[in-house]
Enzyme design. Sequence first.
Site, PDB file in Angstrom:
ATOM      1  N   ALA A  80      44.842 -54.545  -2.592  1.00 11.16           N
ATOM      2  CA  ALA A  80      45.792 -54.718  -3.702  1.00 11.16           C
ATOM      3  C   ALA A  80      46.728 -55.874  -3.391  1.00 11.16           C
ATOM      4  O   ALA A  80      46.883 -56.265  -2.227  1.00 11.16           O
ATOM      5  CB  ALA A  80      46.639 -53.448  -3.884  1.00 11.16           C
ATOM      6  N   SER A 123      50.228 -44.828  -5.717  1.00 10.95           N
ATOM      7  CA  SER A 123      51.508 -45.080  -5.034  1.00 10.95           C
ATOM      8  C   SER A 123      52.681 -44.325  -5.648  1.00 10.95           C
ATOM      9  O   SER A 123      52.770 -44.164  -6.870  1.00 10.95           O
ATOM     10  CB  SER A 123      51.791 -46.577  -5.117  1.00 10.95           C
ATOM     11  OG  SER A 123      53.137 -46.841  -4.814  1.00 10.95           O
ATOM     12  N   GLU A 125      55.387 -45.609  -6.022  1.00 10.00           N
ATOM     13  CA  GLU A 125      56.067 -46.596  -6.872  1.00 10.00           C
ATOM     14  C   GLU A 125      55.821 -46.271  -8.360  1.00 10.00           C
ATOM     15  O   GLU A 125      56.601 -46.673  -9.218  1.00 10.00           O
ATOM     16  CB  GLU A 125      55.561 -47.999  -6.513  1.00 10.00           C
ATOM     17  CG  GLU A 125      56.172 -49.159  -7.276  1.00 10.00           C
ATOM     18  CD  GLU A 125      57.613 -49.513  -6.906  1.00 10.00           C
ATOM     19  OE1 GLU A 125      58.119 -49.018  -5.881  1.00 10.00           O
ATOM     20  OE2 GLU A 125      58.243 -50.277  -7.663  1.00 10.00           O
ATOM     21  N   TYR A 147      54.011 -54.253 -10.383  1.00 13.61           N
ATOM     22  CA  TYR A 147      53.141 -53.577  -9.411  1.00 13.61           C
ATOM     23  C   TYR A 147      53.002 -52.093  -9.771  1.00 13.61           C
ATOM     24  O   TYR A 147      51.901 -51.543  -9.792  1.00 13.61           O
ATOM     25  CB  TYR A 147      53.724 -53.728  -8.000  1.00 13.61           C
ATOM     26  CG  TYR A 147      53.080 -52.821  -6.962  1.00 13.61           C
ATOM     27  CD1 TYR A 147      51.894 -53.189  -6.326  1.00 13.61           C
ATOM     28  CD2 TYR A 147      53.662 -51.589  -6.625  1.00 13.61           C
ATOM     29  CE1 TYR A 147      51.309 -52.340  -5.380  1.00 13.61           C
ATOM     30  CE2 TYR A 147      53.090 -50.751  -5.687  1.00 13.61           C
ATOM     31  CZ  TYR A 147      51.912 -51.134  -5.069  1.00 13.61           C
ATOM     32  OH  TYR A 147      51.332 -50.306  -4.142  1.00 13.61           O
ATOM     33  N   VAL A 187      60.508 -53.955   3.970  1.00 11.55           N
ATOM     34  CA  VAL A 187      61.838 -53.836   4.554  1.00 11.55           C
ATOM     35  C   VAL A 187      61.835 -53.227   5.966  1.00 11.55           C
ATOM     36  O   VAL A 187      62.593 -53.669   6.830  1.00 11.55           O
ATOM     37  CB  VAL A 187      62.805 -53.081   3.603  1.00 11.55           C
ATOM     38  CG1 VAL A 187      62.575 -51.579   3.604  1.00 11.55           C
ATOM     39  CG2 VAL A 187      64.248 -53.406   3.939  1.00 11.55           C
TER      40      VAL A 187
END
Length: 327
Positions: A80, A123, A125, A147, A187
């Site tokens: 991805a 995900s 997300e 995304y 991060v």
Amino acid sequence: MKKALITGVTGQDGSYLAELLLKKGYKVFALRRRTSTPNYENVEHIKEKLEWIDGDLTDLASLISAVKISNPDEVYNLAAQSFVATSWPQPIATGQITAMGVTNMLEAVRLSKPDARFYQASSSEMFGKVVETPQKETTPFYPRSPYGVAKVYGHWITVNYRESFNMFACSGILFNHESPRRGLEFVTRKVTDAAARIKLGLQNELRLGNLDARRDWGFAGDYVKAMWLMLQQDTPDDYVISTGETHTVQELVEIAFERVGLDWKDYVVIDEKFVRPAEVDLLLGDCTKAKKQLGWDLEVSFRDLVHMMVDEDLKKYEKFNIQKSFQ
Ligand code: NAP
Ligand code: GDD
């Protein structure tokens, strides 16, 4: 000997999954796309054990060919454009790879090996601006980035192929998972790498965006075991995989700097450049279903994960410094 085809092997998860399947005695076929320079850092140690096939998720012909060559029992679709921040400046490429690429892969399997078991890397997300906490399999999606939108498409097309064509297609809704092999732009790795570099005098500051965002962070090595377990069940299904704990970016920073004996406040600078157009403020997963039905559990805690990553980054730069001093 079982055969598996993995897309995204050069990435973080693909490398851990390939290791796991090799250990289990699988023959592992690895799809790789063309890059201008070799990109085997995560798989250097197993590179010779993998059967490499050239292909790209946006090129259906190459995927059909990959499925024909490998004739797999199991297909793990991990490839991805996976960096959320890049999905705003590159929404179309993200859609073509992260959304339509899933249909390409499912079509390749449907046309060439329809009885292969299929895993899709969905995900957390997708939960985005969360409508309930904690998030579980039945929580409605509200994606907050191109995304996230692409992953919602990939998720539902996987469910749809299962229901339309009776394919053994599973979707793992994985919450953030990290490791020393994590890309440097994410991060956790950005922070652990910076803590190590600052400690060794190689960097002066760390520029970050939103320190208040909360994530449910686990260890990638634990999470790939869940992917494999999903494909070993009697029936295909979707599962949330998470730790059930949530931590702020600031807590991550505190633990990483504490590990190297520094006060993070002396080094962290807030930079608007890293603040996103729309943020996912809070992720916290409920993986009761996976624990009960798959018998899955995690081994590495959040604190141990951050320590592991800082220690690996320190080791890497200490080696680098020693090498430099001999030049
Ligand atoms: P990653 O480290 O970014 O790896 C992505 C992989 O996809 C790389 O091997 C990359 O190849 C490959 N790829 C990208 N575009 C491609 C294309 N057009 N054709 C073929 N291969 C392509 O991601 P990850 O962290 O391992 O995540 C694996 C999957 O899980 C992704 O689908 C991600 O979206 C999803 N996911 C990840 C997390 C997480 O926290 N890590 C959580 C939920 C879901 P190159 O090396 O050539 O770039
Ligand atoms: N990358 C990054 N860089 N993130 C920052 C920074 C920074 O300088 N400063 C603060 N953050 C915040 C982001 O705004 C976000 O809220 C959080 O840190 C985590 O960002 P990432 O590590 O980039 O991960 P992500 O949560 O956006 O996406 C990852 O997890 C998803 C699962 O929820 C990726 O692995 C996705 O591929 C995955 O699907």
